[in-house]
Design an enzyme around this catalytic site. Structure first.
Site: not given
Ligand code: MRU
Length: 314
Positions: A5, A47, A161, A202, A212-213
């Site tokens: 996140g 990341r 998630q 992100d 984003n995801k």
């Molecule tokens: O791979 P992750 O679980 O770190 O990805 C998280 C996301 O894509 C969230 O939607 C994004 O970080 C927003 S968190 C408030």
């Protein structure tokens, strides 16, 4: 993935530097700083997509740069570096928590309905931030105000998630929610009333494109077709003013095993070739509004995003 996140990655990266500054004894500030910078590199490489990680590390480094080390004894320098880092990490954490609440307030005011159904993707709550959440923070506050009666939660293939984290958070809050597979969104948008889709981010490019995801872009296209507002909720620490568009955002490629397996259980024939881009980029034209702690950008544009960073206009 123990920490994930975007905002949580920023906070934890800052505390990571604090821990690295304290984990060993150093005889002089030069070797302490070299160790801290090397730890920063390691943290940075974990990341690539969430800019909050990079943002927090740069902010921590900039604090070290303004310390006037020449004026101190070696002992004093070591102490000061550690103190400055810890103070800044606490500030980053406190600011994120405050931003969560500001976004929740602004975002919930933006929702024009009462007793509505919203859909969300991935996890953007307490487990992804310093506390209340970004998109899920808005949902939590809007539920308390009676604006939302039900949340549809995308499971968020492949890392799940949504199923694992968002469902858990909504259960903790006793907010009515239903888990769906990502592929069910279009059908439900057509056959039932979905009042809004809320997601986190992100990285937001200076023109308003949002990474984003993976699966977020699909949702934005579906919202456009079904005329459903598509809201992005993210603090300004997620905005990358150094890039002109989403095309410049690095997309993390994760292990293919996360696609071919659920934990250790294979769901595809052995040796199946898979793909795993972990994020996608939604073009700004598909976004109804971006909610930040400094204000709502509606509709998002390069100009409106720039204004967020202009203190006179805040
Ligand atoms: O791979 P992750 O679980 O770190 O990805 C998280 C996301 O894509 C969230 O939607 C994004 O970080 C927003 S968190 C408030």
């Amino acid at each position: 993935m123990n920490v994930r996140g975007a905002p949580a990655l920023g906070c934890v990266a800052a505390y990571g530097l604090v821990l690295s500054s304290q984990e060993k004894k150093f005889s002089n500030s030069k070797s302490l700083l070299a160790y801290i910078y090397a730890s920063g590199q390691t943290l940075f490489s974990t990341r690539p997509t969430a800019v909050n990680l990079h943002w927090a590390l740069e902010r921590m480094k900039s604090m070290i740069k303004v310390i006037h080390l020449k004026e101190k004894t070696e002992r004093g320098r070591l102490k000061e570096i550690r103190e400055v880092l810890e103070k800044e990490a606490n500030k980053i954490y406190e600011e994120d928590l405050k931003s969560n609440l500001q976004m929740a307030d602004l975002g919930s005011k933006l929702l024009p309905f009462q007793g509505g159904t919203v859909l969300t993707h991935c996890n953007t709550g307490s487990l992804a931030t310093a506390g209340w959440g970004t998109a899920l923070g808005v949902i939590r506050t809007a539920y308390r105000k009676g604006k939302i009666k039900k949340v549809l939660v995308d499971e968020t293939r492949p890392y799940l998630q949504g199923a694992r984290l968002t469902m858990w958070e909504l259960h903790q809050d006793k907010i009515p929610c239903e888990l769906i597979t990502d592929s069910m969104a279009a059908h439900l948008m057509k056959t039932e009333k979905i009042d809004a889709v809320l997601v986190g981010a992100d990285r937001i490019a200076s023109n308003g494109d949002v990474a984003n995801k993976i699966g977020t872009y699909n949702l934005a296209i579906l919202c456009h077709y079904h005329k459903i507002p598509f809201y992005v909720v993210a603090p300004t620490s997620t905005v990358d003013m150094n890039i002109l568009s989403g095309a410049q955002i690095p997309i993390e490629e994760r292990s293919h095993k996360e696609v071919t397996h659920i934990k250790t259980y294979a769901i595809a024939p052995l040796n199946s070739v898979a793909r795993h881009p972990a994020f996608d980029v939604t073009p700004v034209v598909l976004i109804s509004a971006i909610v930040t702690e400094k204000g709502v950008v509606q509709p998002p544009s390069s100009h409106a995003i720039k204004e967020l960073f202009n203190p006179k206009k805040i």
